[in-house]
Design an enzyme around this catalytic site. Structure first.
Site, PDB file in Angstrom:
ATOM      1  N   CYS A   7       0.883  -1.052  -0.067  1.00 13.02           N
ATOM      2  CA  CYS A   7       0.187   0.144  -0.137  1.00 13.02           C
ATOM      3  C   CYS A   7       0.834   1.201  -0.079  1.00 13.02           C
ATOM      4  O   CYS A   7       1.991   1.307   0.169  1.00 13.02           O
ATOM      5  CB  CYS A   7      -0.838  -0.037   1.192  1.00 13.02           C
ATOM      6  SG  CYS A   7      -1.928  -1.345   1.377  1.00 13.02           S
ATOM      7  N   ASP A 334      13.917  -9.563 -17.209  1.00 10.38           N
ATOM      8  CA  ASP A 334      12.734  -9.066 -16.548  1.00 10.38           C
ATOM      9  C   ASP A 334      13.092  -9.238 -14.822  1.00 10.38           C
ATOM     10  O   ASP A 334      14.169  -9.891 -14.515  1.00 10.38           O
ATOM     11  CB  ASP A 334      11.485 -10.389 -16.615  1.00 10.38           C
ATOM     12  CG  ASP A 334      10.422  -9.855 -16.188  1.00 10.38           C
ATOM     13  OD1 ASP A 334      10.035  -8.769 -15.708  1.00 10.38           O
ATOM     14  OD2 ASP A 334       9.146 -10.459 -16.552  1.00 10.38           O
ATOM     15  N   ASP A 335      12.237  -8.552 -13.921  1.00  7.52           N
ATOM     16  CA  ASP A 335      12.448  -8.558 -12.753  1.00  7.52           C
ATOM     17  C   ASP A 335      12.110  -9.781 -11.760  1.00  7.52           C
ATOM     18  O   ASP A 335      12.697 -10.113 -10.578  1.00  7.52           O
ATOM     19  CB  ASP A 335      11.712  -7.311 -11.952  1.00  7.52           C
ATOM     20  CG  ASP A 335      10.451  -7.208 -12.240  1.00  7.52           C
ATOM     21  OD1 ASP A 335       9.639  -8.008 -11.528  1.00  7.52           O
ATOM     22  OD2 ASP A 335      10.109  -6.328 -12.892  1.00  7.52           O
TER      23      ASP A 335
END
Ligand code: SF4
Length: 451
Positions: A7, A334-335
Site C-alpha cells: 500500500c 525481467d525482474d
C-alpha cells in the site's frame, strides 16, 4: 503476473492545502495500490477536495493483503478513540491477526472491517494508557508482522514503522509543511525535500510545524523487504537509503556477469525491468533496444471469461517491436517470475514476431515461498520456482536459456549489509515467525453480505 504491491501512505501537516497535497502524494504512490480508492486521478474530484479543508491530511492507496475489497475495508479507517477522533492508514500485514481477532471477539469485541489494520485501533483502545503514544506503544507490543502506520489526530500526523523495518516510510518538509510518504517520489511531487527515513521501531509526530521522534521498540533483526528494490518501489525513489534506479542497474550488471549470453540485443519487460536491462547492457556491451512497448493506459484487470479473450490478456499490455526483433538473438531482462504463465505468453509473442533466440535473465532469485509481510503472493503450489528447477522453467517458458540473479549477487548489489534484508520469498527464512500461515481472507467470516 507480478507480486502485488502493498500500500501507499501519505501524511501532510501544516498547510491550508493539506488535502490537495495528500492527493498529489497519492498520485505519485499509485503504483503501490489501486484497489481502493481506485485511480487517484478519477476518484478525488475537485469538488471533493474543496470540501476537505483543514491543515492536516492523511491518505492511503490500498492493495489488500488481508481482507477483501469490501468498502468497509477502505482506509484510512476513522474512529472515535477515548473521546477523540482518529484516522489510521496501514501498509503491511500482521502475522498474528487471526489469533488477536479471535481473542478479542471471544471477549466481546466487534469489528467493522475484515482488515488487520482495525486490530491496531482495538489494541490501542484496550490499553490502559490515556496518551496516544502510550496507546500506540501498547498496540505495537502485541502486533507482530509488518506495519507502517500513519495516524491523523485533531492536531497532528503521527507515523511509525515496525521494528523490523519491512517497508519504507520517509519524512519530508517544504517550509513549515511536514510530509510523511511511503516513498520519496511522494515527496518530490509536492516539492518537499527528503529529510530522512523513519527508522524501524521509531514513532514520529508532526505537530505545529515541529517534528518530535522517539523509539517505541528496539530492532532485534532488521528485515527490509528486498522486493521493494527489485520491483515494488518506483525507480525515482530513494528507499532504505539507496537509489532504487541505481540498485536495479547494479542487479543488471551483476546478472550479466553471472549469466552472460551470446546475443545481438538486450530488451526489458517494461517498465519495472528497464534499469536492470540497462545495467545488463552496460556490463555485457550488448546494445539495449526498446523491443517491447507497454501500453500505459491499461486500467484495472478484468475477468477473461473465454480462452480466446485470455490469450489477449498479455497483448493488451505489451506489444513487441517486430522490426527490431525478427531474426535477432535477444536477451530479455525481467525482474521476477511468479507463476510463469504471463512470462510464457510474453515469450510466445516474441517468438511469433520471428525472434531467433530468447535468453531470459531475471534480476532476482527464484521466488519459492509466499510472502506474509504485506505482499500478495500466490500459494506455494502456484509459484513455478517452488515446483521446478531452472531448466524446467526454461522449458515451460519455451526459451533457449534462463538465468536468475543469485541471492548473494542480489544482496551484494544493494551496497547494504546483506543480513539487513528480508529474503523469505526466496529462502523460506521468515524473520517474524507465525503459528499458522496467515491467509489473505483469514478475517472474512461474515460471508459476503457486507459490502
Ligand atoms: S517475503 Fe519477499 S516480498 Fe515479502 S517482505 Fe520478505 S522480501 Fe519482501
Amino acid at each position: 503476473m507480478k507480486l502485488r504491491h502493498n500500500c501507499g501512505l501519505i501524511g501532510v501537516q501544516g498547510s491550508v492545502n493539506a488535502s490537495r497535497l495528500a492527493y498529489m502524494g497519492l498520485y505519485a504512490l499509485q503504483h503501490r495500490g489501486q484497489e481502493s480508492p481506485g485511480l487517484v486521478s478519477e476518484t478525488y474530484e475537485d469538488e471533493i477536495l474543496t470540501q476537505l479543508d483543514g491543515a492536516l491530511a492523511i491518505g492511503h492507496n490500498r492493495y489488500s493483503t488481508t481482507g477483501s475489497q469490501r468498502s468497509s475495508n477502505i482506509q484510512p479507517l476513522v474512529v472515535d478513540l477515548k473521546g477523540e477522533p482518529l484516522a489510521i492508514a496501514h501498509n503491511g500485514n500482521l502475522v498474528n491477526a487471526r489469533e488477536l481477532r479471535n481473542a478479542m471477539e471471544n471477549e466481546g469485541s466487534i469489528f467493522q472491517s475484515t482488515t488487520d489494520s482495525e486490530l491496531f485501533v482495538h489494541l490501542m483502545a484496550r490499553s490502559k494508557k490515556d496518551d496516544l503514544q502510550g496507546m500506540i506503544e501498547a498496540a505495537t507490543g502485541v502486533a507482530r508482522g509488518s506495519y507502517c502506520l500513519v495516524l491523523l489526530t485533531v492536531n497532528s500526523v503521527v507515523a511509525l514503522r515496525d521494528p523490523n523495518g519491512f517497508h519504507p516510510l520517509c519524512l519530508g518538509r517544504n517550509g513549515d509543511t511536514i510530509f510523511v510518504a511511503s516513498e520519496s517520489c511522494g515527496l518530490d511531487i509536492v516539492g518537499a525535500s527528503f529529510e530522512r527515513e523513519i527508522e524501524p521501531g521509531e514513532i514520529v509526530t508532526a505537530c505545529g510545524g515541529e517534528v518530535t521522534a522517539s523509539r517505541f521498540a528496539e530492532t532485534d533483526r532488521l528485515s527490509m523487504c528486498v522486493f521493494e528494490l527489485i520491483y515494488f518501489s518506483r525507480p525515482d525513489s530513494v528507499v532504505f537509503g539507496v537509489s532504487v534506479d541505481a540498485v536495479r542497474k547494479a542487479f543488471g550488471r551483476r546478472l550479466a556477469k553471472e549469466h552472460p549470453a551470446d546475443a545481438d540485443i538486450v530488451i526489458s519487460v517494461p517498465d519495472s525491468s528497464n534499469a536492470a536491462a540497462l545495467g545488463y547492457s552496460q556490463e555485457s556491451g550488448i546494445p539495449l533496444e526498446f523491443g517491447m512497448i507497454r501500453n500505459h493506459y491499461v486500467g484495472r484487470t478484468f475477468i477473461y471469461p473465454t480462452s480466446e479473450l485470455r490469450d489477449h490478456r498479455v497483448r493488451i499490455k505489451y506489444n513487441p517491436v517486430k522490426e527490431l526483433l525478427a531474426g535477432k538473438r535477444v536477451v530479455v531482462v525481467d525482474d521476477s517470475i511468479v507463476r510463469g504463465t504471463t512470462s510464457r505468453e510474453l515469450m510466445r509473442m516474441l517468438r511469433n514476431v520471428g525472434t531467433k533466440e530468447i535468453h531470459v535473465r531475471i534480476s532476482s532469485p527464484p521466488i519459492r515461498f509466499p510472502c506474509f509481510y504485506g505482499i500478495d503472493t500466490p500459494t506455494r503450489e502456484e509459484l513455478i520456482a517452488a515446483r521446478n528447477k531452472v531448466r524446467e522453467i526454461a522449458r515451460f517458458l519455451e526459451v533457449d536459456s534462463l538465468g536468475y540473479l543469485s541471492a548473494d549477487g542480489m544482496l551484494e548489489s544493494t551496497g547494504l549489509a546483506p543480513g539487513d534484508f528480508c529474503v523469505a520469498c526466496f529462502t523460506g527464512d521468515y524473520p517474524v515467525g507465525f503459528s499458522s500461515e496467515p491467509r489473505k481472507f483469514a478475517l472474512e467470516h461474515f460471508g459476503d453480505y457486507l459490502v
